[in-house]
Design a protein around this motif. Structure first.
Motif, PDB file in Angstrom:
ATOM      1  N   GLU A 287       0.814  -1.223   0.000  1.00 58.44           N
ATOM      2  CA  GLU A 287       0.000   0.000   0.000  1.00 58.44           C
ATOM      3  C   GLU A 287       0.844   1.268   0.000  1.00 58.44           C
ATOM      4  OE1 GLU A 287      -3.600   2.101   2.630  1.00 58.44           O
ATOM      5  OE2 GLU A 287      -2.843   0.102   3.159  1.00 58.44           O
ATOM      6  N   HIS A 288       1.939   1.257   0.770  1.00 60.95           N
ATOM      7  CA  HIS A 288       2.704   2.494   0.940  1.00 60.95           C
ATOM      8  C   HIS A 288       4.138   2.404   0.414  1.00 60.95           C
ATOM      9  CE1 HIS A 288      -0.565   3.863   3.506  1.00 60.95           C
ATOM     10  NE2 HIS A 288      -0.423   2.786   4.270  1.00 60.95           N
ATOM     11  N   GLY A 289       4.604   1.196   0.065  1.00 63.58           N
ATOM     12  CA  GLY A 289       5.994   1.035  -0.296  1.00 63.58           C
ATOM     13  C   GLY A 289       6.872   1.064   0.940  1.00 63.58           C
ATOM     14  N   ILE A 290       8.198   1.096   0.741  1.00 57.93           N
ATOM     15  CA  ILE A 290       9.135   1.206   1.853  1.00 57.93           C
ATOM     16  C   ILE A 290       9.590   2.657   1.943  1.00 57.93           C
ATOM     17  CG2 ILE A 290      11.427   0.557   2.692  1.00 57.93           C
ATOM     18  CD1 ILE A 290      10.976  -2.228   1.635  1.00 57.93           C
ATOM     19  N   GLN A 291       9.094   3.342   2.969  1.00 51.69           N
ATOM     20  CA  GLN A 291       9.338   4.783   3.097  1.00 51.69           C
ATOM     21  C   GLN A 291      10.233   5.134   4.271  1.00 51.69           C
ATOM     22  OE1 GLN A 291       5.337   6.377   3.358  1.00 51.69           O
ATOM     23  NE2 GLN A 291       5.063   6.368   1.125  1.00 51.69           N
ATOM     24  N   ARG A 292      10.467   4.207   5.187  1.00 49.13           N
ATOM     25  CA  ARG A 292      11.296   4.521   6.354  1.00 49.13           C
ATOM     26  C   ARG A 292      12.721   4.879   5.936  1.00 49.13           C
ATOM     27  NH1 ARG A 292       8.300   0.110   7.941  1.00 49.13           N
ATOM     28  NH2 ARG A 292       6.990   0.381   9.808  1.00 49.13           N
ATOM     29  N   THR A 293      13.268   5.855   6.624  1.00 48.10           N
ATOM     30  CA  THR A 293      14.683   6.211   6.433  1.00 48.10           C
ATOM     31  C   THR A 293      15.489   5.966   7.704  1.00 48.10           C
ATOM     32  OG1 THR A 293      14.228   8.519   7.043  1.00 48.10           O
ATOM     33  CG2 THR A 293      14.131   7.950   4.683  1.00 48.10           C
ATOM     34  N   LYS A 294      14.791   5.725   8.818  1.00 45.74           N
ATOM     35  CA  LYS A 294      15.432   5.444  10.102  1.00 45.74           C
ATOM     36  C   LYS A 294      14.738   4.242  10.745  1.00 45.74           C
ATOM     37  CE  LYS A 294      18.303   9.006  10.347  1.00 45.74           C
ATOM     38  NZ  LYS A 294      18.068   9.524   8.998  1.00 45.74           N
ATOM     39  N   PRO A 295      15.412   3.541  11.622  1.00 45.44           N
ATOM     40  CA  PRO A 295      14.778   2.411  12.307  1.00 45.44           C
ATOM     41  C   PRO A 295      13.545   2.857  13.089  1.00 45.44           C
ATOM     42  CG  PRO A 295      17.157   2.403  12.660  1.00 45.44           C
ATOM     43  CD  PRO A 295      16.830   3.715  12.020  1.00 45.44           C
ATOM     44  N   GLU A 296      12.608   1.923  13.242  1.00 40.97           N
ATOM     45  CA  GLU A 296      11.377   2.208  13.976  1.00 40.97           C
ATOM     46  C   GLU A 296      11.001   0.991  14.814  1.00 40.97           C
ATOM     47  OE1 GLU A 296       6.684   3.439  13.118  1.00 40.97           O
ATOM     48  OE2 GLU A 296       8.119   3.276  11.461  1.00 40.97           O
TER      49      GLU A 296
END
Length: 341
Positions: free
Chosen positions: A69-78
């Motif tokens: 749905e959103h793709g991979i958008q993270r740039t930092k760990p969560e």
């Protein structure tokens, strides 16, 4: 056969080399019952492919759906938590009240996955420290007893063979035993001074040594995370190695053979000044009773017993090979009922 942890890391490296976005997901904490232990990992690609497991399926489905749905958008760990409420626990397949906390790390060229794999190829035990605020990664040497550590600032995961297995004898059974043990995070060494057995024997990832087994046992300095399995049926090779192994801190020492041969072996070991307490550590006939006949089945039987000992599980005598066969000889019909339960 790679361990699940190694398969996940290799897949991440392949995706990164192909220019694909991907994330590494690690179980960092669980409350109550949970399908997967702390330290379990999963690799998630931008196209929805996954390798590994963090829940047995249901949480994976949610992670995949979010990527679609959103793709991979993270740039930092969560840090993400599943299963706080009973409704969420039911939705994600967790036992009621069960909770699982995940660290989701977007990977890139600075994640040092390729460097980590190089160290693992050298059989190093590596501590990978991930800064949870910046995503910076540092690699260092880990001790055998280290385990996953997590704080508000960092996640330190342990990678590499945490256990050692020495197999004496390079026969067909050794191939199956070594292959399966590799997938269980063992660093496997096979020792056989007999050239006719070593010729053509090869299992990728296994160290094959031409030495006298007792010399190698001493050289390896076996500790409480080491196991020794003797498979040659040759007293000249097995006995001295077993003697040294029984005097070490190895958590498991076993030898293949019939009940009669096992009794003779124990008598010979007494002549080598092996004490009764040391002799009591010897597992033989080796394995648990599953009616195994083929080399692959026998390997599973051996590793099942070895795993129980490693996990401090006491096995009743009637499911060990010697106890089961002895009971069967005394009362076949009664033993059938016991083994069928």
């Amino acid at each position: 056969m790679d361990s699940i942890d190694l398969e996940v890391l290799k897949t991440c490296d392949q995706w990164l080399q192909a220019g694909l976005k991907c994330e590494l997901v690690t179980v960092i904490k669980t409350w109550g019952s949970s399908p997967r232990p702390e330290g379990a990992t999963l690799a998630l690609c931008e196209d929805g492919r996954v390798v590994g497991s963090v829940s047995g399926g249901c949480i994976e489905d949610d992670l995949i759906a979010r990527v679609h749905e959103h793709g991979i958008q993270r740039t930092k760990p969560e840090i993400v938590t599943y299963g706080i409420t009973a409704d969420e626990a039911h939705r994600f397949g967790l036992p009621c009240g069960g909770t699982i906390q995940l660290a989701i790390e977007p990977l890139n060229s600075d994640s040092r996955i390729a460097e980590l794999l190089q160290k693992l190829a050298q059989h190093e035990l590596v501590a990978r420290r991930l800064d949870l605020h910046t995503g910076e990664v540092r690699l260092g040497q880990a001790g055998p007893g280290m385990s996953l550590q997590v704080s508000d600032a960092a996640l330190t995961s342990i990678h590499g063979p945490r256990w050692r297995l020495l197999i004496i004898g390079a026969g067909q059974l050794s191939r199956f035993l070594a292959s399966i043990a590799l997938g269980m995070d063992y660093h496997v060494t096979v020792c056989d001074p007999r050239e006719e057995y070593r010729d053509g024997w090869q299992v990728e990832g296994v160290r094959l040594v031409h030495a006298m087994p007792d010399d190698l046992v001493l050289e390896m300095k076996l500790d409480s995370r080491s196991a020794v399995v003797a498979l040659t049926h040759d007293p000249k090779l097995d006995d001295l190695a077993l003697m040294e192994a029984l005097k070490s801190d190895a958590f498991y020492v076993g030898a293949i053979g019939s009940r009669i041969n096992n009794a003779k072996r124990r008598e010979r070991l007494k002549e080598f000044d092996v004490s009764e307490a040391e002799l009591a550590k010897l597992h033989g006939p080796i394995g648990i009773y599953i009616g195994s006949k083929t080399p692959s089945e026998i390997a599973i039987s051996i590793l099942a017993e070895m795993t129980a000992v490693k996990n401090n599980i006491h096995l009743p005598d009637e499911i060990k090979v010697e106890g089961a066969k002895q009971a069967a000889a005394q009362s076949p019909s009664e033993t059938h009922c016991v083994l069928a339960k």
